[in-house]
Design a protein around this motif. Structure first.
Motif, PDB file in Angstrom:
ATOM      1  N   ASP A 186      34.476  29.228   6.231  1.00 16.77           N
ATOM      2  CA  ASP A 186      34.952  30.236   5.283  1.00 16.77           C
ATOM      3  C   ASP A 186      33.859  31.269   4.999  1.00 16.77           C
ATOM      4  O   ASP A 186      33.575  31.621   3.848  1.00 16.77           O
ATOM      5  CB  ASP A 186      35.407  29.579   3.972  1.00 16.77           C
ATOM      6  CG  ASP A 186      36.245  30.545   3.115  1.00 16.77           C
ATOM      7  OD1 ASP A 186      36.832  31.476   3.695  1.00 16.77           O
ATOM      8  OD2 ASP A 186      36.273  30.362   1.885  1.00 16.77           O
ATOM      9  N   ILE A 187      33.251  31.744   6.084  1.00 15.13           N
ATOM     10  CA  ILE A 187      32.199  32.766   5.996  1.00 15.13           C
ATOM     11  C   ILE A 187      32.755  34.090   6.501  1.00 15.13           C
ATOM     12  O   ILE A 187      33.325  34.157   7.597  1.00 15.13           O
ATOM     13  CB  ILE A 187      30.964  32.366   6.834  1.00 15.13           C
ATOM     14  CG1 ILE A 187      30.299  31.125   6.237  1.00 15.13           C
ATOM     15  CG2 ILE A 187      29.970  33.518   6.910  1.00 15.13           C
ATOM     16  CD1 ILE A 187      29.144  30.602   7.064  1.00 15.13           C
ATOM     17  N   LYS A 188      32.601  35.112   5.709  1.00 12.62           N
ATOM     18  CA  LYS A 188      33.036  36.452   6.119  1.00 12.62           C
ATOM     19  C   LYS A 188      31.777  37.279   6.399  1.00 12.62           C
ATOM     20  O   LYS A 188      31.119  37.754   5.471  1.00 12.62           O
ATOM     21  CB  LYS A 188      33.895  37.092   5.042  1.00 12.62           C
ATOM     22  CG  LYS A 188      35.192  36.334   4.772  1.00 12.62           C
ATOM     23  CD  LYS A 188      36.107  37.088   3.840  1.00 12.62           C
ATOM     24  CE  LYS A 188      37.340  36.269   3.501  1.00 12.62           C
ATOM     25  NZ  LYS A 188      38.107  35.865   4.696  1.00 12.62           N
ATOM     26  N   HIS A 189      31.466  37.403   7.660  1.00 16.09           N
ATOM     27  CA  HIS A 189      30.275  38.164   8.061  1.00 16.09           C
ATOM     28  C   HIS A 189      30.541  38.761   9.436  1.00 16.09           C
ATOM     29  O   HIS A 189      31.172  38.138  10.290  1.00 16.09           O
ATOM     30  CB  HIS A 189      29.049  37.261   8.116  1.00 16.09           C
ATOM     31  CG  HIS A 189      27.747  37.997   7.968  1.00 16.09           C
ATOM     32  ND1 HIS A 189      27.348  38.986   8.846  1.00 16.09           N
ATOM     33  CD2 HIS A 189      26.775  37.908   7.048  1.00 16.09           C
ATOM     34  CE1 HIS A 189      26.185  39.461   8.467  1.00 16.09           C
ATOM     35  NE2 HIS A 189      25.808  38.827   7.373  1.00 16.09           N
ATOM     36  N   GLY A 190      30.070  39.970   9.645  1.00 18.73           N
ATOM     37  CA  GLY A 190      30.286  40.650  10.905  1.00 18.73           C
ATOM     38  C   GLY A 190      29.080  40.593  11.828  1.00 18.73           C
ATOM     39  O   GLY A 190      27.937  40.481  11.373  1.00 18.73           O
ATOM     40  N   PHE A 191      29.361  40.689  13.126  1.00 18.97           N
ATOM     41  CA  PHE A 191      28.290  40.645  14.124  1.00 18.97           C
ATOM     42  C   PHE A 191      28.633  41.559  15.292  1.00 18.97           C
ATOM     43  O   PHE A 191      29.788  41.650  15.719  1.00 18.97           O
ATOM     44  CB  PHE A 191      28.095  39.220  14.657  1.00 18.97           C
ATOM     45  CG  PHE A 191      27.706  38.216  13.620  1.00 18.97           C
ATOM     46  CD1 PHE A 191      26.374  38.030  13.268  1.00 18.97           C
ATOM     47  CD2 PHE A 191      28.675  37.456  12.968  1.00 18.97           C
ATOM     48  CE1 PHE A 191      26.012  37.108  12.307  1.00 18.97           C
ATOM     49  CE2 PHE A 191      28.320  36.527  12.003  1.00 18.97           C
ATOM     50  CZ  PHE A 191      26.989  36.359  11.671  1.00 18.97           C
ATOM     51  N   ASP A 192      27.614  42.234  15.803  1.00 19.63           N
ATOM     52  CA  ASP A 192      27.715  42.955  17.073  1.00 19.63           C
ATOM     53  C   ASP A 192      27.201  42.034  18.175  1.00 19.63           C
ATOM     54  O   ASP A 192      26.187  41.340  17.991  1.00 19.63           O
ATOM     55  CB  ASP A 192      26.876  44.234  17.054  1.00 19.63           C
ATOM     56  CG  ASP A 192      27.518  45.331  16.223  1.00 19.63           C
ATOM     57  OD1 ASP A 192      28.759  45.359  16.164  1.00 19.63           O
ATOM     58  OD2 ASP A 192      26.778  46.150  15.646  1.00 19.63           O
ATOM     59  N   ILE A 193      27.883  42.053  19.317  1.00 18.87           N
ATOM     60  CA  ILE A 193      27.549  41.113  20.388  1.00 18.87           C
ATOM     61  C   ILE A 193      27.395  41.847  21.707  1.00 18.87           C
ATOM     62  O   ILE A 193      28.230  42.676  22.085  1.00 18.87           O
ATOM     63  CB  ILE A 193      28.644  40.031  20.525  1.00 18.87           C
ATOM     64  CG1 ILE A 193      28.727  39.224  19.227  1.00 18.87           C
ATOM     65  CG2 ILE A 193      28.371  39.119  21.717  1.00 18.87           C
ATOM     66  CD1 ILE A 193      29.949  38.358  19.125  1.00 18.87           C
ATOM     67  N   ILE A 194      26.310  41.539  22.386  1.00 19.25           N
ATOM     68  CA  ILE A 194      26.107  41.987  23.771  1.00 19.25           C
ATOM     69  C   ILE A 194      26.054  40.734  24.643  1.00 19.25           C
ATOM     70  O   ILE A 194      25.268  39.820  24.385  1.00 19.25           O
ATOM     71  CB  ILE A 194      24.809  42.792  23.924  1.00 19.25           C
ATOM     72  CG1 ILE A 194      24.878  44.074  23.094  1.00 19.25           C
ATOM     73  CG2 ILE A 194      24.548  43.124  25.395  1.00 19.25           C
ATOM     74  CD1 ILE A 194      23.574  44.860  23.075  1.00 19.25           C
ATOM     75  N   LEU A 195      26.909  40.696  25.644  1.00 18.31           N
ATOM     76  CA  LEU A 195      26.968  39.552  26.563  1.00 18.31           C
ATOM     77  C   LEU A 195      26.442  39.971  27.925  1.00 18.31           C
ATOM     78  O   LEU A 195      26.989  40.877  28.555  1.00 18.31           O
ATOM     79  CB  LEU A 195      28.411  39.051  26.686  1.00 18.31           C
ATOM     80  CG  LEU A 195      28.699  38.001  27.766  1.00 18.31           C
ATOM     81  CD1 LEU A 195      27.878  36.733  27.539  1.00 18.31           C
ATOM     82  CD2 LEU A 195      30.188  37.672  27.824  1.00 18.31           C
ATOM     83  N   ASN A 196      25.365  39.328  28.356  1.00 20.36           N
ATOM     84  CA  ASN A 196      24.813  39.576  29.683  1.00 20.36           C
ATOM     85  C   ASN A 196      25.114  38.384  30.574  1.00 20.36           C
ATOM     86  O   ASN A 196      24.496  37.317  30.449  1.00 20.36           O
ATOM     87  CB  ASN A 196      23.298  39.800  29.597  1.00 20.36           C
ATOM     88  CG  ASN A 196      22.942  41.038  28.792  1.00 20.36           C
ATOM     89  OD1 ASN A 196      23.588  42.073  28.926  1.00 20.36           O
ATOM     90  ND2 ASN A 196      21.933  40.946  27.946  1.00 20.36           N
TER      91      ASN A 196
END
Length: 309
Positions: free
Chosen positions: A76-86
């Motif tokens: 129940d965590i509301k947090h955003g993330f940017d993701i780079i997948l290599n």
């Protein structure tokens, strides 16, 4: 910590006789994920490299983000993330490509949130990436990618898994040929029923493999690397399979079989020098029929994911 870069390793699943219950991690190849905190609660895949444009940016369908979404929902965590997948490993290789992405992503987010869960508790979320990739939330790839080492999945209901010790001088040669085997297709062709005789023989090899690894009995490991159930069916999807398998054994391998659903083929050897010789011999058989391949030689990776930056 606002950003983190994580590597998660490739894996060899099934390990010949242990369909859906055996898996091990290797040092290379693997996937890298960079995760950065956002000011809002959005999960955004900013970039994907190394996939030739094949992977989706839809967070509900990509194996790097689905485990993260399940993890955040569970806590129940509301947090955003940017993701780079290599992507540092081939797709559909039988080396746990989707698992590496799943593990790297959820491991990275757990680190950024100051580890509310321990590493083992991340496994059910990482398994959800497998459900997206092949329709089945199996753990024989994600468990070793997450925990390192040689992992046994004793049960799926309830989920029960554990690591066992392996010989320090045990090496893995993996050859990935430039052919395509769809994981879902490779599961679809399997039979739902197995004869009693094959079951008994397979159970003997499963027990022998575990005993051989724990006791560092290389001969027993080799004798146990016989798959009576899956390999005879899936091998028809891999050109030159039996020639490659024979070349591995003739050049000193303890045994040789299909890695995961294929098309990669792996061999166990005692010592790095033998493993390198075995790998080159395996590649040579593919070259004879004009199939290009990549070779990876590694000991068993005991650490699982690692923080790079």
């Amino acid at each position: 910590m606002e950003s983190i870069k994580v590597f998660a390793p490739a894996t060899v699943a099934n390990v010949a006789c242990g369909f859906d219950i055996f898996g091990l991690a290797v040092d290379n190849p693997g996937d890298e994920v960079i995760v950065t905190k956002r000011q809002d609660d959005q999960i955004v895949i900013q970039q994907i490299t190394g996939d030739d444009g094949k992977l989706t940016f839809d967070i509900q369908k990509n194996t790097v983000t689905v485990p993260i979404l399940k993890y955040l929902s569970h806590l129940d965590i509301k947090h955003g993330f940017d993701i780079i997948l290599n992507k540092k490993m081939p797709l559909g290789s039988g080396l746990g490509s989707s698992s590496a992405s799943s593990v790297a992503g959820v491991f990275a987010v757990n680190q950024l949130l100051n580890k509310p869960l321990n590493t083992e508790e991340l496994l059910p979320f990482a398994m959800e990436g497998e459900r997206i990739a092949c329709g089945s939330a199996h753990a024989d790839n994600v468990a070793p990618a997450l925990l390192g080492g040689f992992v046994i999945i004793r049960s799926y209901s309830p989920l029960d898994f554990f690591k066992i010790n392996t010989p320090a001088d045990l090496y893995v040669s993996i050859v990935h040929p430039d052919v395509e085997v769809n994981t879902k297709d490779a599961r679809h062709i399997l039979k739902n029923e197995v004869s009693m005789n094959k079951t008994i023989s397979q159970m003997g090899n499963v027990a022998g493999m575990v005993a051989g690894l724990i006791s560092e009995n290389y001969d027993l490991i080799g004798r146990s690397m016989v798959d009576y159930i899956i390999e005879p069916i899936r091998s028809i999807l891999i050109p030159q399979f039996f020639e490659v398998q024979m070349a591995a054994k003739e050049n000193g391998a303890l045994g040789c079989s299909i890695s995961g659903a294929g098309p990669s083929i792996f061999a166990f050897s005692r010592g790095k020098e033998t493993a390198e010789k075995v790998g080159l011999a395996m590649q040579k058989e593919f070259t004879k029929v004009n199939i290009q391949s990549n070779l990876f030689v590694s000991s068993i990776n005991q650490s699982g994911p690692k923080i790079l930056d």
